[in-house]
Design a protein around this motif. Structure first.
Motif, short mmCIF file in Angstrom:
data_model
loop_
_atom_site.label_atom_id
_atom_site.label_comp_id
_atom_site.label_asym_id
_atom_site.label_seq_id
_atom_site.Cartn_x
_atom_site.Cartn_y
_atom_site.Cartn_z
N LEU A 7 112.29 67.84 -30.23
CA LEU A 7 110.69 68.12 -30.47
C LEU A 7 110.49 69.11 -31.42
O LEU A 7 109.38 69.17 -32.40
CB LEU A 7 110.92 68.71 -29.18
CG LEU A 7 110.63 68.14 -27.56
CD1 LEU A 7 110.22 68.65 -26.58
CD2 LEU A 7 109.96 66.74 -27.53
N ALA A 8 111.85 69.21 -31.87
CA ALA A 8 110.97 70.49 -33.34
C ALA A 8 111.42 70.05 -35.04
O ALA A 8 110.73 71.10 -34.97
CB ALA A 8 112.26 72.06 -32.80
N ASP A 9 111.93 68.57 -34.91
CA ASP A 9 111.96 68.17 -35.65
C ASP A 9 110.07 67.76 -36.58
O ASP A 9 110.03 67.94 -37.65
CB ASP A 9 111.80 66.56 -35.46
CG ASP A 9 113.58 66.54 -35.39
OD1 ASP A 9 114.49 68.12 -34.78
OD2 ASP A 9 114.01 65.71 -34.88
N ALA A 10 109.02 67.88 -35.14
CA ALA A 10 107.88 67.91 -35.76
C ALA A 10 107.31 69.09 -35.64
O ALA A 10 106.54 69.14 -36.04
CB ALA A 10 106.98 66.73 -34.36
N ASP A 11 107.74 69.74 -34.96
CA ASP A 11 106.96 71.13 -34.55
C ASP A 11 108.10 72.19 -34.55
O ASP A 11 108.58 72.61 -33.66
CB ASP A 11 106.63 71.37 -33.19
CG ASP A 11 105.27 72.43 -33.44
OD1 ASP A 11 105.78 73.58 -34.52
OD2 ASP A 11 104.45 73.11 -32.35
N LEU A 53 112.52 80.41 -25.16
CA LEU A 53 112.19 79.58 -26.06
C LEU A 53 110.95 78.52 -26.42
O LEU A 53 110.32 78.51 -25.01
CB LEU A 53 113.20 78.51 -26.94
CG LEU A 53 114.42 79.35 -27.11
CD1 LEU A 53 115.22 77.93 -27.99
CD2 LEU A 53 113.96 80.41 -28.35
N ALA A 54 109.61 78.24 -27.59
CA ALA A 54 108.63 77.18 -26.54
C ALA A 54 108.83 76.86 -26.00
O ALA A 54 108.09 75.64 -25.32
CB ALA A 54 107.66 76.93 -28.00
N VAL A 55 110.13 75.65 -26.80
CA VAL A 55 110.28 74.63 -25.85
C VAL A 55 110.07 73.75 -24.94
O VAL A 55 110.40 73.24 -24.52
CB VAL A 55 111.90 73.74 -27.30
CG1 VAL A 55 112.56 74.71 -26.87
CG2 VAL A 55 111.58 71.78 -26.95
N GLU A 56 110.66 75.01 -24.01
CA GLU A 56 111.39 75.17 -22.68
C GLU A 56 109.80 75.24 -22.30
O GLU A 56 109.79 74.10 -21.51
CB GLU A 56 111.48 76.61 -22.31
CG GLU A 56 113.20 77.09 -22.73
CD GLU A 56 114.00 78.10 -22.40
OE1 GLU A 56 113.93 78.17 -21.18
OE2 GLU A 56 113.95 79.39 -22.86
#
Length: 519
Positions: A447-451, A465-468
């Motif tokens: 998901l972090a590839d784009a953000d 982490l925000a991704v969680e």
């Protein structure tokens, strides 16, 4: 944002709305009330047998007792000490199942030291070692490999101090080393069970409160809209934990409060708790089968628990009274060189155990579970403990007397276990994601590839982490900021952390709601 979880395992607001509407027009084979660890386990067990399942909860996944445990998958040492060999054996078997087959990604082996202080007589120390060896025999009989859980050892004083530098050296004779299973997070286990059940077709509906229950279903209120709906089912399972008695007449419980402290690992000055290389078993004075625990966490915090006090009232969210906090601080003071002050306590949490009513103190009531069938045919499952949730669920579904075959759940890996997610190109993932999300960690990191900001902490100095949160909203059924702060992550265990992170959580929820409305 394009994300892919395991087939059919994603829970989110859109799926909830769709499946709640479908449930009103359908008749389930099984309606499960309660989505703590037991209710989620029942939903998985029934769905895995091919039954049509609807499971509801008035709040969120793991809202009640299941998020307030010591976060251990244990082999029942305490039950051996009180002569409950069958309960200890069941715990050892289920611990082995979790650690080797169903949830190895959520559990790690944790060493524990029982310090031999002047307060522990040589006779009691010898008895404790006998108990540890008996526990190791149960491990072997449960066929849990020694490489997963090593055997107990007697430690010298120097060895004990290396593992637990904060102990008071004066009078210390050494220690006893044992091993048990430590969950990365009890609420995460519940989420994984519920999502696995969803993958087998179970409808997992949070924020649906049962306001009237019969043997043929329940009248529920959608807590998001206020609408009242009737859900019909061939059988009903009451897995509401400490609230079970309020749904079905004749169920009498004696809830017991277990309190834990949350400490900063660096609060101990010369001998920081952060230097602990093992958990601690601290015998409670005057008892042969009660132990307090000091539990270092991978985020630098340390939990200390737990109490065992009877309660009369059952609030939605129990609070830890000062009497419990003082008891645990006093107990720490008997073994640590540097005192832990009240000001060192960052937070505290308390959970209520749903014990069946019986004579004696709650600390002595058996942890056996019970499956009870009311005259209307409602099956209630109560008692037990987190470690044995799978067996409790199996027994509850067996009691429904539906033609569905035997339970397959001892061999079903939960979402995130090795092999549950199609392999993708190797990528570096943060250690926190790998240890908490297992095989899904690379999907989250993608998901972090784009953000790229998603791999940044939501709170300076803390590991969340925000991704969680993004993943929780897309795949784990989180509906509001409280779900993110208090259950999908555990930011809320410390009130100051919760207050600081709340605006970011609310903003992420608002962004998801806005994007979904635009679809």
């Amino acid at each position: 944002m394009n994300t892919h979880a395991g087939p059919g395992t994603s829970l989110n607001a859109q799926r909830r709305a769709r499946e709640l509407a479908a449930s009103v027009d359908d008749v389930a084979d099984v309606l499960v009330i309660g989505l703590g660890v037991t209710g989620a386990g029942v939903a998985l067990d029934a769905a895995a047998r091919g039954l049509k399942v609807t499971a509801i909860d008035a709040q969120d996944l793991a809202f009640g007792t299941s998020r307030w445990s010591s976060k251990l998958v244990h082999g029942g040492l305490r039950y051996l000490a009180s002569g409950q060999v069958d309960v200890a054996r069941e715990s050892a078997v289920e611990r082995g199942t979790l650690m080797t087959r169903t949830a190895p990604h959520l559990i790690r082996a944790m060493p524990f030291v029982m310090p031999l202080t002047p307060l522990m007589s040589r006779r009691n120390a010898a008895l404790a070692m006998v108990g540890l060896r008996a526990g190791d025999l149960l491990r072997a009989s449960a066929r849990t490999p020694r490489k997963v859980l090593p055997g107990p050892l007697r430690l010298s004083r120097a060895q004990t101090m290396r593992l637990a530098p904060g102990l008071r050296e004066n009078g210390l004779r050494g220690g006893l080393l044992s091993w048990d299973g430590q969950l990365c997070d009890d609420a995460r286990l519940v989420t994984a069970i519920a999502r696995t059940a969803a993958g087998y077709g179970a409808r997992i509906l949070t924020r649906c409160r049962a306001i009237e229950v019969t043997g043929e279903g329940a009248r529920v209120r959608d807590e998001l809209t206020g609408e009242v709906k009737d859900l019909r089912a061939r059988r009903v399972v009451n897995a509401a934990g400490v609230w079970a008695g309020g749904l079905v007449p004749g169920i009498t419980l004696r809830p017991s409060r277990g309190t834990h402290l949350v400490l900063d690992g660096n609060a101990m000055g010369e001998h920081p708790l952060a230097a602990l290389k093992a958990g601690l078993h601290l015998p409670v004075p005057g008892s042969v089968n009660r132990f307090a625990l000091v539990l270092p966490q991978d985020d630098g915090r340390v939990y200390v628990g737990l109490t065992d006090e009877p309660v009369d009232e059952i609030p939605d969210v129990p609070t830890a009274p000062e009497s419990d906090i003082g008891f645990l601080l006093d107990l720490l003071g008997t073994v640590l060189e540097t005192a832990v002050r009240r000001s060192d306590v960052l937070g505290a949490f308390a959970g209520l155990r749903p014990l069946l009513d019986a004579e004696g103190r709650t600390a002595d009531i058996s942890r056996r579970h019970a499956v009870l069938t009311s005259p209307e045919g409602i099956v209630t499952v109560v008692g037990g403990k987190l470690t044995t949730y799978r067996r409790m669920a199996q027994d509850a579904v067996d009691a429904l007397n539906l033609a569905a075959g035997p339970s397959p759940t001892a061999g079903i890996p939960l979402v995130g276990a090795p092999g549950t997610v199609p392999s993708s190109a190797p990528r570096r993932v943060p250690l926190r994601l790998a240890r908490r999300y297992g095989a899904e960690a690379p999907l989250m990191a993608a998901l972090a590839d784009a953000d790229p900001s998603l791999l940044e902490p939501v709170l300076p100095g803390r590991p969340y982490l925000a991704v969680e949160w993004a993943w929780a909203l897309a795949h784990e059924g989180a509906l509001d900021a409280g779900d993110l702060l208090d259950r999908r992550t555990r930011v809320g265990l410390v009130e100051a952390d919760r207050a600081a992170a709340l605006p970011r959580a609310e903003a992420m929820v608002a962004e998801v709601r806005s994007s979904s409305h635009g679809l």
